[in-house]
Write a protein that holds these residues in place. Sequence first.
Motif, PDB file in Angstrom:
ATOM      1  N   ARG A   1      68.425  34.763   2.587  1.00 38.13           N
ATOM      2  CA  ARG A   1      67.188  34.030   2.891  1.00 38.13           C
ATOM      3  C   ARG A   1      66.059  34.510   1.969  1.00 38.13           C
ATOM      4  N   PRO A   2      66.086  34.090   0.709  1.00 38.12           N
ATOM      5  CA  PRO A   2      65.067  34.586  -0.233  1.00 38.12           C
ATOM      6  C   PRO A   2      63.649  34.136   0.110  1.00 38.12           C
ATOM      7  N   TRP A   3      63.521  33.005   0.794  1.00 37.63           N
ATOM      8  CA  TRP A   3      62.184  32.499   1.106  1.00 37.63           C
ATOM      9  C   TRP A   3      61.438  33.395   2.092  1.00 37.63           C
ATOM     10  N   VAL A   4      62.171  34.197   2.882  1.00 42.57           N
ATOM     11  CA  VAL A   4      61.509  35.044   3.881  1.00 42.57           C
ATOM     12  C   VAL A   4      60.659  36.111   3.193  1.00 42.57           C
ATOM     13  N   LEU A   5      61.209  36.813   2.203  1.00 42.30           N
ATOM     14  CA  LEU A   5      60.446  37.842   1.511  1.00 42.30           C
ATOM     15  C   LEU A   5      59.316  37.244   0.686  1.00 42.30           C
TER      16      LEU A   5
END
Length: 414
Positions: free
Chosen positions: A26-30
Amino acid sequence: MSSGDVRGDTALIRVGQAVRRFDVRRPWVLDTGLVVLLFLNFCLPDLGGVRHGDGPVAFSDLPAGEMVALQLALLVPLWWRRRAPMVAFHVVMLVFVAQCAAGVLLRADAAVAIALYSLVRYGRFDRLVWAVPVVLVSFVPATWRLADRMGVSDILFFLASVYTAAGALAIAVRLRQAYVVALRERADRLEVEREQRDRLATATERTRVAREMHDIVGHSLSVIVSLADAGAYAVDSAPERSREALKLIGDTGRKSLAELRRTVGVLRDSEDEPELSPQPGIGDLDALCERMRAAGPGIEYRTSGDLAGLDQGVQVAAYRIVQESLTNTLKYAGPRTTVRLQLVAEQGRLRIEVRDSGPPPDDPRRRDGGTGEGHGLAGMRERAAIYGGTVSAGPMPGGGWSVTADLRAEEGGA
């Protein structure tokens, strides 16, 4: 380093690995968390009316709507900083230049350093040159905006230091990541190579065992079949010859079983070493010829040179080549043929010649396809190749079959 420090470092490594695994999923979380953190740290103070007008840098006091719009214009593009670093960098720099040209200075301008870091960290190296003009252009409005508070040289030094630090940190992280990736690829490659070596060693050992079993089983069965046929023919007319044939069959069978146990024993996983008998050598050819003579063929065996002083590996190869040749002679030429066997050792070479007279005219035996290119001949060639030698086989003009092998006889083979 104490055990507590080691445990702490291990815990940090595990946390870092867990964060990386989560980021891959989930790259969008960071990315969202970074934007929110920057907003809380740099935007809320400006919105809350925190001012430092007496310091060397005075942040602008704008209406809330205009300030929020500028802050979002600086921070929101960072959400795409890893997926589109070049676009995010140019958008942030464009907002920063326009803001400075308008005489506005915000804490959210820290997004410029983060955008430059992201560009160098995630962008393509061959496209970084396009960021240089934008960075140089940004010096002009920023210097003009701060000229009333700081000297021009101080401003230029400050901006150059910020840009250099962001770029250098990105390069260091990128190089470290590339180094880690290279180490992982090397470890994977070494693992693949190790597995390939293991498979190759296994295949080589299987080939060796199969060759040994072919030589043992093929020779023994050919002799046993010929002796059984001879004993069956002599059971009425010469019972003594029949009993002698049966005794030879038993001796040949027991010897073959012993060799098979020795060969198969190396395949078993056991804590005890298998009981291995010595490998046959040239000195055992006399007994081999006697067994073959008992099966019918007449064998004329001659030697020349120092055969006893040959390397043991060469002797084993020579024995197996002769054994396979005589077995093929018994199989294809029959028991009523004559064989001339000659071994000559001279000038560091060992020459082996096996020639048979072929089957009698009334015998319908023929070699397989007239070529004899079976597994036995392939095995002989493999054995000879180990010692830098060759094997040739084929029919002779006057009838019969010839096998010639030439091996390197020096210590250590090839």
